[in-house]
Design an enzyme around this catalytic site. Sequence first.
Site, mmCIF file in Angstrom:
data_model
loop_
_atom_site.group_PDB
_atom_site.id
_atom_site.type_symbol
_atom_site.label_atom_id
_atom_site.label_comp_id
_atom_site.label_asym_id
_atom_site.label_seq_id
_atom_site.Cartn_x
_atom_site.Cartn_y
_atom_site.Cartn_z
ATOM 1 N N ASP A 286 17.824 -13.114 -20.461
ATOM 2 C CA ASP A 286 18.321 -11.897 -21.093
ATOM 3 C C ASP A 286 17.902 -10.713 -20.212
ATOM 4 O O ASP A 286 17.158 -10.857 -19.238
ATOM 5 C CB ASP A 286 17.817 -11.780 -22.537
ATOM 6 C CG ASP A 286 18.755 -10.919 -23.389
ATOM 7 O OD1 ASP A 286 19.535 -10.126 -22.818
ATOM 8 O OD2 ASP A 286 18.709 -11.020 -24.632
HETATM 9 C C1 BGC Z 1 21.084 -8.587 -25.308
HETATM 10 C C2 BGC Z 1 22.028 -9.736 -25.060
HETATM 11 C C3 BGC Z 1 23.191 -9.278 -24.223
HETATM 12 C C4 BGC Z 1 22.673 -8.656 -22.950
HETATM 13 C C5 BGC Z 1 23.761 -8.195 -21.998
HETATM 14 C C6 BGC Z 1 20.741 -7.831 -24.047
HETATM 15 O O1 BGC Z 1 20.052 -6.670 -24.322
HETATM 16 O O2 BGC Z 1 19.924 -9.080 -25.920
HETATM 17 O O3 BGC Z 1 22.467 -10.270 -26.280
HETATM 18 O O4 BGC Z 1 24.032 -10.364 -23.967
HETATM 19 O O5 BGC Z 1 21.879 -7.539 -23.281
HETATM 20 O O6 BGC Z 1 24.459 -7.133 -22.515
#
Ligand code: BGC
Length: 771
Positions: A286
């Site tokens: 993430d």
């Molecule tokens: C979130 C994810 C997301 C990623 C990309 C993160 O902050 O937890 O769910 O896919 O950002 O946008």
Amino acid sequence: MKLRRLVLMLGVMVVAIGGAVTALGTLATEKVPPADKSVETKVNDLLSKMTTEEKLQQVQLLSDGQITDADARAGVGGVFSLTDPAKINHFQHVAMEESRLHIPILFAYDTIHGYRTVFPVPLGAASSFDPSVAQTDATIGARESATVGIKQVYSPMVDVSHEPRWGRIVEGAGEDPYLNSVFAVARVKGAQGSDYGASDKVVSSVKHYVAYGQPEGGRDYNTTDMSEQRLRNLYLPPFKAAIDAGAGTVMCSFNAINGVPGCANHYTETDILKNEWGFDGFIESDYTAVAETRACPPVTPNEGPCGHGTAADGPSAAANALMAGTDSEMVSTYIRDYGQQLLSQGKISTARLDDAVRRILRVKFRAGLFDHPYVDQAKAVDPASFLTTSDRAAARTAAGKSMVLLKNEGQTLPLDPAKSTAVIGPFGDDQHDMLGPWWGQGRDDDAVSLLTGIKAASTGTVTFTQACNRENNFDPPNNVNPPLEPDQEICRDDSGFAAAVAAANNADQVVLALGENREMSGEANARSELDLPGRQQELIDAIKATGKPFVVVLFNGRPLDLTEVAASSPAILEAWFPGVEGGNAAADVLFGKVNPGGKLPVSFPRRVGQVPIYYNHEPTGRPCDTTFKWNSRYRDLPSCEPLYEFGYGLSYTTFSVSNLKLNSHTMRANGAGVTATVDVKNTGSRRGDEVVQLYIHDPVASISQPVRRLRDFQRVTLDPGQTKSVKFTLDSSDVGFYDNSGRFVVEPGTIDVYVGNSSSDGLKDSFTVVR
Ligand code: BGC
């Protein structure tokens, strides 16, 4: 909807999914489908030509704001959040023409419940108990995303959660692992089809691996500490189901599980996901989650993300993440930056780096990117490619199916479209909030507000009075968000209430549009209260005092404490954030064109202090009893139950479930299943949908078993007076469970079976499991 049947129905080839048609508890062994052999050859050929520097670029995933021509030229692996097809083509051309090995970039996006055609939020879609709702959403989302050049979606989010305070509960399918599994499969199949190399398909990334849905205190990103049995019985099953359905990629989570961050967790990433389940795709971290594993330096001005403290510094964070099983690093660049140094120090191995690169290349070959790297720009900018009439219609059907009728005293609903209607409340003429959090490229202007929907459906006069504000003034551009008092969020003052009361007095019926704004749900949006924010309850009380019939329509992304709302309102419709066709869909339900048939995928507490409260809890030695002291009760709550339980939802008609029959009262642990049949009858006067739900309970087991566990369900449509026989089949995978050693066990003994229309009622019978 039986998970195994769903997997088959959705067109997954048995050969391609290994263990998918066997029990959830059965371990899949890694199998490369025959068609993949050529992919493996290509992957290995390419890998053998790559320099270490090129491999380190391949494991790097950058955001739209980070990517430069130099990254593309160096062979960066992936880019996310870029949606401009011209830019996507630009960087792809640089990668294909100017990088030494011409490896295409994988472009990714958070298409969570729609790209441009925004569907109900996933928690809403789960309320439909109809996986075709999620599959249609994912199918349209994939097509629209692929049209602009995206080839990977960060979806489905399959985090089981018992935490309504957590803003991200909106992104998943609620509190039950089985329901989450069924919806996970549907979304994977919708997005990927049988071949994500197809031009209208994308590869799914299942997230957030794992147990991200249970942060302490409900605060996003917070610690998770749990037993092995809970991890395996509650949180892992939807991931396993998604992997078995063919999900090509996985995103590891921000949170620490038993002290070990999700993106540096060898046990969950490598031991379980890759080795036990045979997952051969890649895991991306993430956002900055790799960097966040390191301890914060003593002085941290602009030092970047840090915190968990399981690594001393950036290089250690990179080594831990890669060696644990993270294949691709999102936003932070530690593996790329320190990879050479770590290799020469022996802190990471070439074998592991090669494995990570191999996984990424495998997905890129399967996605067809080497053959079709570019996007058709003409099609991508053609308005006819998006939000088509039929896609809008599908979003409207989905939203209607997702709404849950919580209360309908004296048949307040359906309303009469010929009568005059006063639409009142902060969300009454609101397009913005219909889309909910993670709206993709949805546009407020596309959305149908409740007022617009009601006007279109009414022949009587329709008025609108907002009564109070829907937005807070604290959505700052710089992410500095001062803590808010609950009453500052929305509906801050009552100066508009007099006009609302006057409008109610002038109408035959009132629709009160209340809830949360979309900024209150989703990532980093935990709440410590669960009631209606601001002075919305006072608005209900003011409308109630007029004596006019009224319904509260709720737009929100989490279970709310509706105790006061329910005490003061004759009718409540839970609409969630219903998507681009929200206003039309709500009007369909309010005026009875659509008979509501949704059920809650998550318990609604009576008070925030009951949290976590969920139907599938374990029993205790002193079960809750409010009439007696020495047991598991709250002294200040007159009930042990939630206000509305999992699986609950009303209809404009009534149903009976009768005649539960088991075809056998014995199940052999390795033998044929037991079939349960019931008759479900529409006993009212309108056509409607009922969700028949099958739960089991194992009353004597080596570890205490949940009082109920959903193992199957079916949503059926019945005409007045019509009866249908509904059949469910259970086998040992349904009655077994994981113990605290991580073993799946099927123990001999009694299994109680309940079949009914919510988690709190139903007919009961039992069978015995024998070896
Ligand atoms: C979130 C994810 C997301 C990623 C990309 C993160 O902050 O937890 O769910 O896919 O950002 O946008």
